[in-house]
Design a protein around this motif. Sequence first.
Motif, PDB file in Angstrom:
ATOM      1  N   GLU A  19      50.518  46.531  37.488  1.00 41.26           N
ATOM      2  CA  GLU A  19      49.577  47.630  38.276  1.00 41.26           C
ATOM      3  C   GLU A  19      49.073  48.464  38.669  1.00 41.26           C
ATOM      4  OE1 GLU A  19      49.639  43.350  39.005  1.00 41.26           O
ATOM      5  OE2 GLU A  19      51.379  44.335  38.970  1.00 41.26           O
ATOM      6  N   ARG A  55      44.626  55.963  34.879  1.00 39.51           N
ATOM      7  CA  ARG A  55      43.890  56.316  35.849  1.00 39.51           C
ATOM      8  C   ARG A  55      43.458  57.413  35.984  1.00 39.51           C
ATOM      9  NH1 ARG A  55      39.810  53.066  34.729  1.00 39.51           N
ATOM     10  NH2 ARG A  55      39.175  51.296  35.297  1.00 39.51           N
ATOM     11  N   ASP A  83      47.276  40.076  31.842  1.00 42.21           N
ATOM     12  CA  ASP A  83      46.252  39.269  32.849  1.00 42.21           C
ATOM     13  C   ASP A  83      46.377  40.246  33.906  1.00 42.21           C
ATOM     14  OD1 ASP A  83      45.163  38.075  30.697  1.00 42.21           O
ATOM     15  OD2 ASP A  83      47.038  36.243  31.759  1.00 42.21           O
ATOM     16  N   ILE A 109      44.242  43.865  33.542  1.00 37.82           N
ATOM     17  CA  ILE A 109      43.107  43.407  33.617  1.00 37.82           C
ATOM     18  C   ILE A 109      42.723  43.382  35.447  1.00 37.82           C
ATOM     19  CG2 ILE A 109      41.481  42.500  32.739  1.00 37.82           C
ATOM     20  CD1 ILE A 109      42.223  41.443  30.249  1.00 37.82           C
ATOM     21  N   SER A 110      42.704  42.678  35.910  1.00 35.45           N
ATOM     22  CA  SER A 110      42.748  42.412  36.965  1.00 35.45           C
ATOM     23  C   SER A 110      42.615  43.867  37.713  1.00 35.45           C
ATOM     24  CB  SER A 110      43.623  41.306  37.825  1.00 35.45           C
ATOM     25  OG  SER A 110      42.573  41.059  39.087  1.00 35.45           O
ATOM     26  N   HIS A 111      43.980  44.654  37.997  1.00 38.13           N
ATOM     27  CA  HIS A 111      43.716  45.691  38.877  1.00 38.13           C
ATOM     28  C   HIS A 111      42.450  46.469  38.026  1.00 38.13           C
ATOM     29  CE1 HIS A 111      45.993  48.068  41.530  1.00 38.13           C
ATOM     30  NE2 HIS A 111      46.182  49.077  40.850  1.00 38.13           N
ATOM     31  N   LEU A 112      42.465  46.816  37.205  1.00 36.43           N
ATOM     32  CA  LEU A 112      41.750  47.713  37.153  1.00 36.43           C
ATOM     33  C   LEU A 112      40.613  47.841  37.246  1.00 36.43           C
ATOM     34  CD1 LEU A 112      42.505  50.344  34.329  1.00 36.43           C
ATOM     35  CD2 LEU A 112      41.715  48.471  32.779  1.00 36.43           C
ATOM     36  N   GLU A 113      39.695  46.284  36.894  1.00 37.62           N
ATOM     37  CA  GLU A 113      38.605  46.229  38.224  1.00 37.62           C
ATOM     38  C   GLU A 113      38.597  47.486  39.065  1.00 37.62           C
ATOM     39  OE1 GLU A 113      38.630  42.077  37.387  1.00 37.62           O
ATOM     40  OE2 GLU A 113      38.137  42.524  35.020  1.00 37.62           O
ATOM     41  N   LYS A 114      39.784  46.647  39.204  1.00 40.11           N
ATOM     42  CA  LYS A 114      39.393  47.125  41.132  1.00 40.11           C
ATOM     43  C   LYS A 114      40.057  48.843  41.188  1.00 40.11           C
ATOM     44  CE  LYS A 114      42.465  43.127  42.221  1.00 40.11           C
ATOM     45  NZ  LYS A 114      43.406  42.837  42.735  1.00 40.11           N
ATOM     46  N   THR A 115      40.041  49.796  40.376  1.00 37.07           N
ATOM     47  CA  THR A 115      40.650  50.744  40.110  1.00 37.07           C
ATOM     48  C   THR A 115      39.665  52.086  39.551  1.00 37.07           C
ATOM     49  OG1 THR A 115      42.906  49.710  40.041  1.00 37.07           O
ATOM     50  CG2 THR A 115      43.014  52.122  40.174  1.00 37.07           C
ATOM     51  N   HIS A 120      34.776  57.782  30.457  1.00 34.46           N
ATOM     52  CA  HIS A 120      34.889  55.907  30.621  1.00 34.46           C
ATOM     53  C   HIS A 120      36.422  56.347  29.815  1.00 34.46           C
ATOM     54  CE1 HIS A 120      35.447  52.071  29.514  1.00 34.46           C
ATOM     55  NE2 HIS A 120      35.028  52.224  28.454  1.00 34.46           N
TER      56      HIS A 120
END
Length: 376
Positions: free
Chosen positions: A128, A135, A170, A173-179, A186
């Motif tokens: 995470e 970012r 996994d 990917i999950s955390h990147l979608e929220k960041t 891009h």
Amino acid sequence: MKFDLITKDSQSKARAGTIQTDHGVIETPIFMPVGTVGTVKGVHQRELKNDINPDIILGNTYHLYLRPQTSILEQAGGLHKFMNWDRNILTDSGGYQVYSLSSNRKIKEEGVKFKSHIDGSYHVFSPENVMEIQRSIGADIIMAFDECTPYPCDYRYAQRSMHMTHRWLDRCISHLEKTPLKYGHHQSFFPIVQGSTYKDLRQQSAEYIANAGAEGNAIGGLSVGEPAEEMYAMTEVVTAILPKDKPRYLMGVGTPINILENIALGIDMFDCVMPTRNARNGMLFTAQGTINIKNKKWEADFSPIDEMGITFVDTDYTKAYLRHLFSVNERLAAQIATIHNLGFYMWLVREARRRIISGDFRAWKDQMVKQMDNRL
């Protein structure tokens, strides 16, 4: 990010393509000079752009996190602005640096606790927060957090590590979608295939990574001491599985010969510290073989550093002059050698691309491998 496959070689798996990002086009196959702490060591941005001219360079998450720290990078507007670089940047995840700190880190399911090589302070990298750090750095291509296993590596350890790398993927990917993005361009995300030198593990990992559906894919855990033949064997196993319509990045590779052989196996992207690190120690790469410029045999050799006409530095610099600079510990010596080596690497991948497009890559590659294996 958009990847276009232009052509394939008829006698190997080599391919030529383009990667389009918000910071420009990357022509593949490509070598990425390593800019660990926000600079390609010893090279001005002017020389990097005008003499070496790469489409993309690499930054290191571990080192940039420690210095100058993400708060400074955010104030600057990201790494591109901080280092005045308007082309592409890729950041690794710090997984390899954690691997190299084997005596100063502890790996758990949650992440990795490690001791800074600078001041001994303790830090934690998790899937995470590594996504958040990348970012903040703002690279165009960012990597999943993984564990890079050593060589040799016990099968059961390699298997456990691979599955943990998949679970970490996994979580990435999950955390990147929220960041959210921070600088308006891009960021493309690449997961990493692991599995040491075990064919069945590499197959399992390549299938897992391919199913993640990322914009590109990387192969890690090679060039860590294994024989070149094992590297090539694992690369061949993985490239047979990874999607053909997405770029493939072989991390940390390698010698000019390694690069050509892996291009022939279908790899598109490379990075390695070898051209810059070896340059600082007086080793030059050429199409005829490697030169230890510190050797006495070059003392009165007034021929150009590059005798093929592939000019990367001022042609007035001779072997004798460069040897002299090394012998008196002049800093310019390392700078000239670094520009030469990086220029040669860039010429090598661009000539490989040209040969793939023209249809004679295989014969040219075989001849170059023989030539470059010489110690001059």
